[in-house]
Write a protein that holds these residues in place. Structure first.
Motif, PDB file in Angstrom:
ATOM      1  N   TYR A 234       0.845  -1.207   0.000  1.00 21.81           N
ATOM      2  CA  TYR A 234       0.000   0.000   0.000  1.00 21.81           C
ATOM      3  C   TYR A 234       0.876   1.252   0.000  1.00 21.81           C
ATOM      4  O   TYR A 234       1.945   1.277   0.613  1.00 21.81           O
ATOM      5  CB  TYR A 234      -0.887  -0.024   1.254  1.00 21.81           C
ATOM      6  CG  TYR A 234      -1.235   1.346   1.794  1.00 21.81           C
ATOM      7  CD1 TYR A 234      -2.312   2.066   1.285  1.00 21.81           C
ATOM      8  CD2 TYR A 234      -0.470   1.928   2.813  1.00 21.81           C
ATOM      9  CE1 TYR A 234      -2.625   3.325   1.784  1.00 21.81           C
ATOM     10  CE2 TYR A 234      -0.771   3.188   3.312  1.00 21.81           C
ATOM     11  CZ  TYR A 234      -1.854   3.879   2.787  1.00 21.81           C
ATOM     12  OH  TYR A 234      -2.157   5.126   3.273  1.00 21.81           O
TER      13      TYR A 234
ATOM     14  N   SER B  31       0.513   5.707   0.347  1.00 22.49           N
ATOM     15  CA  SER B  31      -0.393   6.783   0.766  1.00 22.49           C
ATOM     16  C   SER B  31      -0.491   7.863  -0.302  1.00 22.49           C
ATOM     17  O   SER B  31       0.079   7.759  -1.389  1.00 22.49           O
ATOM     18  CB  SER B  31       0.133   7.407   2.059  1.00 22.49           C
ATOM     19  OG  SER B  31       1.291   8.167   1.777  1.00 22.49           O
ATOM     20  N   THR B  32      -1.198   8.943   0.029  1.00 21.88           N
ATOM     21  CA  THR B  32      -1.298  10.077  -0.896  1.00 21.88           C
ATOM     22  C   THR B  32       0.055  10.738  -1.126  1.00 21.88           C
ATOM     23  O   THR B  32       0.228  11.456  -2.113  1.00 21.88           O
ATOM     24  CB  THR B  32      -2.284  11.126  -0.353  1.00 21.88           C
ATOM     25  OG1 THR B  32      -1.916  11.477   0.990  1.00 21.88           O
ATOM     26  CG2 THR B  32      -3.698  10.600  -0.350  1.00 21.88           C
TER      27      THR B  32
ATOM     28  N   HIS C  57       4.358   3.531   3.368  1.00 16.60           N
ATOM     29  CA  HIS C  57       3.592   4.781   3.293  1.00 16.60           C
ATOM     30  C   HIS C  57       4.072   5.647   2.121  1.00 16.60           C
ATOM     31  O   HIS C  57       3.280   6.211   1.381  1.00 16.60           O
ATOM     32  CB  HIS C  57       3.743   5.540   4.612  1.00 16.60           C
ATOM     33  CG  HIS C  57       2.959   6.796   4.699  1.00 16.60           C
ATOM     34  ND1 HIS C  57       1.619   6.824   4.977  1.00 16.60           N
ATOM     35  CD2 HIS C  57       3.341   8.083   4.536  1.00 16.60           C
ATOM     36  CE1 HIS C  57       1.202   8.075   4.992  1.00 16.60           C
ATOM     37  NE2 HIS C  57       2.226   8.862   4.729  1.00 16.60           N
TER      38      HIS C  57
ATOM     39  N   LEU D 252      -0.824   5.208  10.225  1.00 13.05           N
ATOM     40  CA  LEU D 252      -0.420   5.513   8.854  1.00 13.05           C
ATOM     41  C   LEU D 252      -0.720   4.353   7.913  1.00 13.05           C
ATOM     42  O   LEU D 252      -1.010   4.550   6.735  1.00 13.05           O
ATOM     43  CB  LEU D 252       1.076   5.846   8.789  1.00 13.05           C
ATOM     44  CG  LEU D 252       1.521   7.170   9.411  1.00 13.05           C
ATOM     45  CD1 LEU D 252       3.034   7.301   9.317  1.00 13.05           C
ATOM     46  CD2 LEU D 252       0.846   8.347   8.737  1.00 13.05           C
TER      47      LEU D 252
END
Length: 518
Positions: free
Chosen positions: A30, A32-33, A160, A416
């Motif tokens: 995964y 994150s933005t 992240h 997070l």
């Protein structure tokens, strides 16, 4: 005695390659933005002229790092075009093709070479007493493992997504140069770091006071006070020239184009809220909870009425007004931060303790900014944990503080990674790092480093995680109050971080008879 024998370092490449291999296994994790943030910056710096870099706003993730980092992205973009040119189109918002993901992940791993080199230099600077010949209990080996395999960097950068390893590598290399007495190099590296990411402004007072007091002033009076006549203008001019040159190289083009106000407005966006979306575990998290508790109590006792609906637990990055306690402005947080830093920097002015005293002051300044700063990201705790690792392998007291701060600070990063897929990874990594930290430092200092109350608090982190992730989802409040778990984790971690901060602060204010050293 510093660990510097060349023939004893054959283990280091294996340790570095091992963690690099682990990072490669996380490529498809995964993200994150922040992944899209950096893709957008690649596109901006590659596709637009320099004059438009800090004006472009097609995406909400506008360029808000200093110019040297923009040039860093510009350099990366020329490699990125060989993976997938579409990632460099500004209008391709949210673009994340397999080639794009591969490039951005590899760019973080590749730039971590700076961090690996910095770790090696820090390990070479570690003091160690004659003791066990077992490599696994040597301070420099333990430090290498604590830094290279740092849990926070692994999940923040390689899951992240960010470039903290690269930036923290420059910070640690600067610290290593000061420990080695190479102060001009250390100053140059820090000036570069400031122009890559301005969050490091918070630790600039530690650098400024240390270099002025212990490098520019060359002698003390017999009572330990500064001898004003010993100021070396040559050294002062050399330091000033380094800082001015780096800043001119970074900001010069934008000053020439008359864009300095625009750049600064991007670097300091005070319209963001007091707390970040995930609530960094600091004094303002506790302040928010006290305000919320007072408002609820006041309403139930009918002492208060017509209070605005609180938004602080909504999980959003925005401004809000406190209900009962005075609302906190950016200027108020700046004053609190500066006031909290002041005693620490005064202590190394009045009683210089060499490069290690400077390092302790640096960690304190980092924690001051974390505790009292505006819109603090929970990831900023790494700015204190990483340099504290160096002190932790040299001092029993610092080792105990490190265990408290690292365990609590790392756990506070859990939110997070909120997807179920990453749960096993983050739990396994933090358990392995924490167990190694405790066992290795216990062997190094031959005994327990925490008291019963401290151990009880850390065990409470397990209870908090079980309640938040297992028990609370089964309760009816989960639907109406979904962010209570974030609040609970932040508040509990705030207690541990605050405790570590106070202990470390007291250690720098403690009188010492050690002479000034470089």
């Amino acid at each position: 005695m510093a660990a510097s024998t060349a023939d004893s370092w054959s283990w280091f490449p294996a340790l570095a390659l091992g963690v690099s291999f682990l990072k490669c296994l996380m490529i498809n994790s995964y993200h994150s933005t922040d992944f899209e943030v950096h893709r957008n910056w690649l596109a901006i710096t590659h596709s637009l002229p320099v004059s438009k870099w800090y004006h472009e706003s097609t995406s909400e993730w506008t360029l808000d790092y200093p110019p040297l980092f923009a040039w860093f992205e510009y350099g990366l973009s020329h490699v990125a075009q060989h993976f997938d040119k579409k990632m460099l189109v500004v209008q391709n918002l949210g673009y994340a093709s397999p080639a794009t993901v591969l490039f951005q992940r590899l760019s973080v791993i590749a730039t971590d070479v700076v961090f690996i080199y910095a770790v090696r230099e820090c390990c070479r600077s570690v003091r160690e007493e004659k003791g066990s010949k077992d490599l696994l209990v040597r301070p420099y080996f333990i430090l290498a493992a604590l830094l290279l395999w740092n849990y926070g960097l692994l999940i923040v950068d390689h899951i992240h997504f960010q470039y903290n390893g690269f930036l923290c590598g420059i910070l640690l290399l600067s610290v290593a140069r000061h420990l080695q007495g190479r102060h001009l190099e250390g100053a140059f590296l820090f000036a570069v770091l400031l122009n890559l990411k301005h969050i490091y402004l918070y630790i600039a007072p530690a650098y400024g006071i240390f270099l002025l007091r212990s490098y520019c002033f060359t002698k003390d009076n017999t009572d330990g006070s500064v001898r004003w006549s010993s100021l070396s203008l040559v050294r002062l001019i050399a330091l000033g020239s380094i800082v001015i040159s780096v800043c001119a190289l970074s900001f010069g083009p934008f000053i020439a184009m008359g864009q300095l106000p625009q750049v600064l407005s991007r670097l300091f966006p005070f319209k963001r809220g007091l707390c970040h979306a995930y609530w960094a575990p600091n004094i303002w998290a506790l302040y928010n909870v006290v305000d919320k508790a007072l408002s609820v109590l006041g309403l139930r006792l009918k002492l208060l009425a017509n209070l605005p609906k609180a938004s602080m637990t909504g999980g959003l990055v925005q401004e809000f007004q406190h209900s009962v306690l005075p609302s906190v402005s950016p200027s108020a947080t700046l004053i609190c931060t500066l006031v909290s830093i002041l005693p620490a920097v005064l202590s190394i002015w009045r009683c210089p303790r060499g490069a290690r005293g400077f390092l302790r002051c640096l960690v304190v300044c980092a924690l001051c900014s974390f505790m009292f700063g505006w819109h603090v990201h929970e990831k900023a705790i790494l700015m204190a944990i990483l340099p504290l690792s160096v002190l932790a392998v040299e001092s029993r007291e610092d080792a105990g503080i490190f265990l408290m701060l690292a365990t609590t600070g790392h756990y506070s990063l859990f939110p997070l990674l909120f997807t179920a897929t990453e749960m096993p990874t983050k739990v396994l990594l933090i358990l392995l790092f924490t167990l190694y930290s405790f066992t290795s430092l216990k062997k190094l200092f031959r005994g327990f480093l925490l008291n019963t109350l401290e151990v009880t608090y850390l065990l409470g982190l397990i209870a908090v995680e079980i309640i938040c992730e297992v028990v609370y989802p089964l309760l009816p409040w989960k639907q109406t109050l979904p962010f209570v778990t974030l609040l609970a984790k932040s508040v509990y971690c705030s207690l541990g971080v605050s405790y570590s901060f106070i202990r470390l602060y007291l250690s720098i204010l403690r009188p010492t008879d050690k002479p000034k050293e470089l």
